[in-house]
Scaffold this motif. Structure first.
Motif, mmCIF file in Angstrom:
data_model
loop_
_atom_site.group_PDB
_atom_site.id
_atom_site.type_symbol
_atom_site.label_atom_id
_atom_site.label_comp_id
_atom_site.label_asym_id
_atom_site.label_seq_id
_atom_site.Cartn_x
_atom_site.Cartn_y
_atom_site.Cartn_z
ATOM 1 N N PHE A 103 1.628 6.911 -0.864
ATOM 2 C CA PHE A 103 2.481 8.387 -0.991
ATOM 3 C C PHE A 103 1.614 9.226 -1.866
ATOM 4 O O PHE A 103 1.425 10.851 -3.037
ATOM 5 N N HIS A 159 0.770 -1.545 -0.071
ATOM 6 C CA HIS A 159 0.010 -0.083 -0.065
ATOM 7 C C HIS A 159 1.187 1.252 0.197
ATOM 8 O O HIS A 159 0.202 2.447 0.288
ATOM 9 N N HIS A 160 1.970 1.142 0.094
ATOM 10 C CA HIS A 160 2.712 2.370 -0.026
ATOM 11 C C HIS A 160 2.748 3.351 -0.380
ATOM 12 O O HIS A 160 3.018 4.435 -0.614
ATOM 13 N N ALA A 161 2.538 2.930 -1.711
ATOM 14 C CA ALA A 161 2.682 3.484 -3.302
ATOM 15 C C ALA A 161 1.820 4.052 -3.739
ATOM 16 O O ALA A 161 1.306 5.614 -3.610
ATOM 17 N N ALA A 162 0.944 3.667 -2.737
ATOM 18 C CA ALA A 162 -1.089 4.367 -2.994
ATOM 19 C C ALA A 162 -1.293 4.983 -2.393
ATOM 20 O O ALA A 162 -1.767 6.647 -2.897
#
Lengths: 260, 166
Positions: free
Chosen positions: B15, B10-13
């Motif tokens: 961000f 989930h970190h990319a979303a």
């Protein structure tokens, strides 16, 4: 739900957005869809809203900042790795409840008449504009499942607003099934031995109907690589059931109508 | 699911969501880190964790961070703080036209109210109206209307400037 033209010329934009986003219940969605079929100005308005949403999505993606390089996340990754106790747990079941579950499962396995069906759905993507889209898109769609006996058959309608290059609905069972596709930007691409490939570029509402023999009593649903969730027919007859998965995908059941 | 797995998923979303909300990628990166470290510090407080709760925590930390920054800026300059202004200063690796196109989108996004921006961007991340309603403190039934309004406002603000000329 009031379908009267709020502005005198067309339906309320909020209602149409709820329809486009798959947020209406089955009766409401049917009423709106019926109205759109017969009212050109509302249909045109709905299409312009969908086009506006696509335009905005495209603009947002074009303006996205580049994600930080993988190395820039090293500190936080190390910090998370250094915390072995940081495993997220769901609340534990009491021991008594565990025994009840075991008893129920044993009884269910002993019943040879229960027939099950497996529905799997996930997005296979290509050409997404932002990094990491493949993994994320699998987790960002919504799906609605309705389960309705009609005559000698059981109709399982699976709706999704999952955006992406391709949606694949895969089914596994030794029983014969027929599959049809309807709605939204869905375009049936191929029906293979084990599944249905559907193009859903716009991420608009796509509907897949699987017709099963009436004897099926349980449906296992696996979405975006998570699950499976075991939905029994009795559970599906209850009021709206919402199941939020760890991934954030929500499976909602639209209760069957008795008049069909 | 471990926090590491949660981060990878989930970190990319997160961000993308925070950087669109704040128009500040450096700030967004800090918020993403803070979100996961907050979870790591008190995992039981947030269990069982859903994607919606993860984003709500990130959103809340971003709002709190923006308020602190606003106070700091007002003390330093007496200036108004909102979303950082989007200029067409090109990054070294992109052309001026592309930079202008990006800046046009970011200006239009920054012109929305915070609630409108949150609704629009949460929807872009695939959240349901109920999850969005919880995040912005409104009713589920009103999200559609507010989304339609935000959509129209953003598109009007975009004009045709955001498309790169062929």
């Amino acid at each position: 739900m009031n379908l009267r033209h709020a502005t005198g010329d067309m339906m309320d934009a909020g209602l149409l957005i709820r329809h486009l986003h798959g947020e209406l219940n089955a009766d409401e969605a049917r009423a709106v869809a019926g109205h759109l079929t017969s009212c050109e100005s509302c249909r045109s308005f709905a299409e312009s809203l969908a086009a506006r949403a696509r335009n905005v999505r495209e603009a947002l993606r074009a303006a996205d900042f580049d994600e930080p390089a993988a190395g820039q996340w090293r500190d936080v990754r190390d910090a998370l790795r250094a915390r072995p106790s940081a495993r997220l747990r769901s609340p534990r079941l009491p021991v008594a409840a565990l025994w009840v579950l075991i008893a129920v499962a044993t009884a269910g396995m002993a019943s040879a008449s229960v027939r099950t069906w497996v529905v799997e759905q996930w997005a296979r993507l290509s050409g997404e504009s932002h990094p990491g889209a493949d993994a994320e898109r699998q987790q960002s769609g919504r799906a609605a499942l309705s389960f309705r006996p009609i005559g000698d058959e059981l109709h399982v309608t699976f709706e999704t607003t999952q955006a992406g290059g391709m949606v694949v609905l895969r089914f596994t069972d030794d029983q014969a099934a027929t599959v049809s596709v309807a709605g939204g930007g869905a375009e049936q691409l191929a029906v293979g031995e084990r599944g249905l490939h559907v193009g859903n570029e716009a991420g608009s509402l796509a509907s897949f109907r699987v017709t099963l023999p009436l004897g099926v009593e349980r449906v296992h649903v696996r979405i975006g690589g998570t699950g499976p969730i075991d939905l029994t027919r009795s559970a599906l007859r209850e009021d709206t059931v919402a199941i939020a998965l760890d991934s954030g995908v929500v499976v909602r059941n639209t209760p069957p109508r008795d008049d069909q | 699911m471990t926090l590491e797995e949660l981060f990878e998923d989930h970190h990319a979303a997160l961000f993308r969501f925070i950087s669109r909300m704040t128009n500040d990628p450096d700030f967004a990166k800090d918020i993403v880190q803070e979100t996961f470290l907050t979870l790591a510090a008190r995992p039981s407080k947030f269990a069982p964790l859903s994607r919606a709760r993860l984003f709500q925590l990130g959103h809340s930390l971003a709002r709190s961070g923006l308020r602190k920054r606003k106070r700091r800026r007002m003390l330093l300059r007496g200036g108004r703080f909102g979303v950082p202004s989007a200029t067409a200063t090109p990054a070294p690796d992109i052309g001026m036209e592309r930079a202008e196109a990006r800046a046009a989108v970011r200006r239009a996004l920054a012109a929305l109210s915070e609630k409108e921006r949150t609704i629009l961007l949460m929807r872009e991340e695939g959240f349901t109206h109920r999850e969005i309603a919880v995040a912005v403190g409104t009713t589920t039934g009103s999200v559609g209307t507010m989304f339609a309004r935000a959509l129209a406002k953003l598109e009007n603000g975009l004009g045709s400037d955001w498309r790169e000329r062929p």
